[in-house]
Design a protein around this motif. Sequence first.
Motif, mmCIF file in Angstrom:
data_model
loop_
_atom_site.group_PDB
_atom_site.id
_atom_site.type_symbol
_atom_site.label_atom_id
_atom_site.label_comp_id
_atom_site.label_asym_id
_atom_site.label_seq_id
_atom_site.Cartn_x
_atom_site.Cartn_y
_atom_site.Cartn_z
ATOM 1 N N ASN A 81 0.799 -1.237 0.000
ATOM 2 C CA ASN A 81 0.000 0.000 0.000
ATOM 3 C C ASN A 81 0.829 1.285 0.000
ATOM 4 O O ASN A 81 0.447 2.271 -0.627
ATOM 5 C CB ASN A 81 -0.932 0.020 1.222
ATOM 6 N N LYS A 227 3.184 -13.468 1.621
ATOM 7 C CA LYS A 227 3.282 -12.040 1.310
ATOM 8 C C LYS A 227 4.718 -11.563 1.387
ATOM 9 O O LYS A 227 5.530 -12.111 2.136
ATOM 10 C CB LYS A 227 2.418 -11.242 2.277
ATOM 11 N N SER A 228 5.017 -10.492 0.636
ATOM 12 C CA SER A 228 6.408 -10.029 0.575
ATOM 13 C C SER A 228 6.746 -9.154 1.789
ATOM 14 O O SER A 228 5.877 -8.771 2.562
ATOM 15 C CB SER A 228 6.650 -9.257 -0.724
HETATM 16 N N1 LIG Z 1 -8.435 -7.076 -4.561
HETATM 17 C C1 LIG Z 1 -7.997 -8.159 -3.948
HETATM 18 O O1 LIG Z 1 -8.703 -9.151 -3.856
HETATM 19 C C2 LIG Z 1 -6.615 -8.167 -3.370
HETATM 20 C C3 LIG Z 1 -6.082 -9.348 -2.845
HETATM 21 C C4 LIG Z 1 -4.759 -9.320 -2.337
HETATM 22 C C5 LIG Z 1 -4.045 -8.125 -2.321
HETATM 23 N N2 LIG Z 1 -4.624 -6.987 -2.827
HETATM 24 C C6 LIG Z 1 -3.865 -5.728 -2.821
HETATM 25 O O2 LIG Z 1 -2.797 -5.836 -3.762
HETATM 26 C C7 LIG Z 1 -1.643 -5.151 -3.277
HETATM 27 C C8 LIG Z 1 -0.481 -6.147 -3.196
HETATM 28 O O3 LIG Z 1 -0.853 -7.176 -2.298
HETATM 29 P P1 LIG Z 1 -0.285 -8.655 -2.477
HETATM 30 O O4 LIG Z 1 -1.075 -9.516 -1.578
HETATM 31 O O5 LIG Z 1 -0.212 -9.005 -3.925
HETATM 32 O O6 LIG Z 1 1.189 -8.430 -1.853
HETATM 33 P P2 LIG Z 1 2.525 -9.256 -2.068
HETATM 34 O O7 LIG Z 1 3.407 -8.900 -0.947
HETATM 35 O O8 LIG Z 1 2.212 -10.703 -2.295
HETATM 36 O O9 LIG Z 1 3.110 -8.675 -3.448
HETATM 37 C C9 LIG Z 1 3.623 -7.375 -3.545
HETATM 38 C C10 LIG Z 1 4.439 -7.269 -4.817
HETATM 39 O O10 LIG Z 1 4.952 -5.931 -4.950
HETATM 40 C C11 LIG Z 1 6.296 -6.033 -5.435
HETATM 41 N N3 LIG Z 1 7.079 -4.835 -5.160
HETATM 42 C C12 LIG Z 1 7.424 -4.303 -3.958
HETATM 43 N N4 LIG Z 1 8.220 -3.234 -4.130
HETATM 44 C C13 LIG Z 1 8.407 -3.079 -5.476
HETATM 45 C C14 LIG Z 1 9.129 -2.182 -6.293
HETATM 46 N N5 LIG Z 1 9.860 -1.184 -5.763
HETATM 47 N N6 LIG Z 1 9.077 -2.330 -7.647
HETATM 48 C C15 LIG Z 1 8.365 -3.321 -8.192
HETATM 49 N N7 LIG Z 1 7.643 -4.213 -7.468
HETATM 50 C C16 LIG Z 1 7.667 -4.097 -6.129
HETATM 51 C C17 LIG Z 1 6.828 -7.251 -4.713
HETATM 52 O O11 LIG Z 1 8.008 -7.698 -5.345
HETATM 53 C C18 LIG Z 1 5.652 -8.210 -4.837
HETATM 54 O O12 LIG Z 1 5.702 -8.891 -6.067
HETATM 55 C C19 LIG Z 1 -2.043 -4.555 -1.933
HETATM 56 O O13 LIG Z 1 -2.408 -3.220 -2.095
HETATM 57 C C20 LIG Z 1 -3.248 -5.378 -1.489
HETATM 58 O O14 LIG Z 1 -4.134 -4.643 -0.687
HETATM 59 C C21 LIG Z 1 -5.874 -6.996 -3.331
#
Ligand SMILES: NC(=O)c1ccc[n+]([C@@H]2O[C@H](COP(=O)([O-])OP(=O)(O)OC[C@H]3O[C@@H](n4cnc5c(N)ncnc54)[C@H](O)[C@@H]3O)[C@@H](O)[C@H]2O)c1
Length: 363
Positions: A81, A227-228
């Motif tokens: 976020n 999660k990362s």
């Molecule tokens: N709508 C939905 O159903 C749903 C479900 C899960 C997550 N989300 C949202 O999606 C977003 C990500 O969540 P997630 O669960 O996929 O997290 P996650 O931690 O699994 O993935 C995050 C990704 O961002 C990448 N990242 C971080 N810093 C970066 C950078 N500087 N440059 C490029 N990539 C970068 C990471 O490498 C990773 O691949 C959040 O905002 C979360 O709220 C939404």
Amino acid sequence: MTDTQHTGPVRVGIIGLGFGGETALKCYKQLPNVEVVALAGLEEEKLKYLGETYNVPYLYRYYEELLARDDIDAVSIAVPNFLHAPVALAALERGLHVLCEKPLADTVANAELIVQAATRANRVLQVVFNHRERGDIQVLKRYIDEGKLGQVYYAKAHWMRRRGIPGAGSWFVSKKMAGGGPLIDLGVHVLDMALYLLGEPEVLTVSAMTYGHLGSSGTGFDLHATKSGGGNAFEVEDLGTAFIRLGNGATLLLESSWATHSNARDDFGVTLYGTEGGAEIKVENYSWEDTLRIYTDIAGVPSEIKPRLSRGEAHMAVIRRFINNITEGNWSLHIGTEGLRRSRIVDACYASAKQGREVVFGA
Ligand SMILES: NC(=O)c1ccc[n+]([C@@H]2O[C@H](COP(=O)([O-])OP(=O)(O)OC[C@H]3O[C@@H](n4cnc5c(N)ncnc54)[C@H](O)[C@@H]3O)[C@@H](O)[C@H]2O)c1
């Protein structure tokens, strides 16, 4: 600047390789007028795997590298976020349309900045609210719009988990990286569902409280979450609850938790009470069949209706709409207004919890 129409395929870049990014990728690949040109994410193996599996030609580690390309029309943002604002602002500055995962941003100030940037750039800004595209929500929405519930005066929305804090030490548990806990993560989804069903009523006041008993004592974590981020201390709530007064006298009770001593697994839903009928959506562990009950009187007898449901399109519907909004023009109609409104309400919940009193919305 006037609205322009997009012609030819929409060339998309996806930033983030977790659930959000991978889901977006799978959806874009099903649309004939979309080319996924590039992916960015920190996990080298996953980047390579997704690139090969979905035939994406350009792969980058950092989002800045992807945004430096000059042949991309739109980006999907699915990063932690705290990065939504820097990525969205940079993308809009480059004239790209933006589909941002929920919540729009970590703070309401950043959400405002993103919407201002979309307005300035005259580009589509849309937030992923996929759950409102579920089959049960869509059936209930049509039923409400037909006037069948009469005036809805009380609503409840919840997302409750038994043990679902998304990964010990992940970015989700850092206040700085996530902006908050289940309220900003799950609460924003069910808030969206409720406001959508209720027809976007005005919000008057918010009275909320947050708790972090389980998370801060090291329990309630989903040990299988992938999660990362790592090593973050637990700094957010594990339960948030809010009582929201709406215009027209209606009220909404909102509950969201990552961990509770309860019979919840990973359950969410909405209950509505209206003058002519009521309705309840109860989703257990992402189920979709038999999740909706309508309560009404038939021939003077209290009755329950169980509509036959389809799963609904969820993310696919969101992404198809994003692409249609780009290709159809009228971009100034899609500037993230709903996402900003939800961020403002979540922010008011945190403010109320911090101050220990009801706050007047927007004051
Ligand atoms: N709508 C939905 O159903 C749903 C479900 C899960 C997550 N989300 C949202 O999606 C977003 C990500 O969540 P997630 O669960 O996929 O997290 P996650 O931690 O699994 O993935 C995050 C990704 O961002 C990448 N990242 C971080 N810093 C970066 C950078 N500087 N440059 C490029 N990539 C970068 C990471 O490498 C990773 O691949 C959040 O905002 C979360 O709220 C939404």
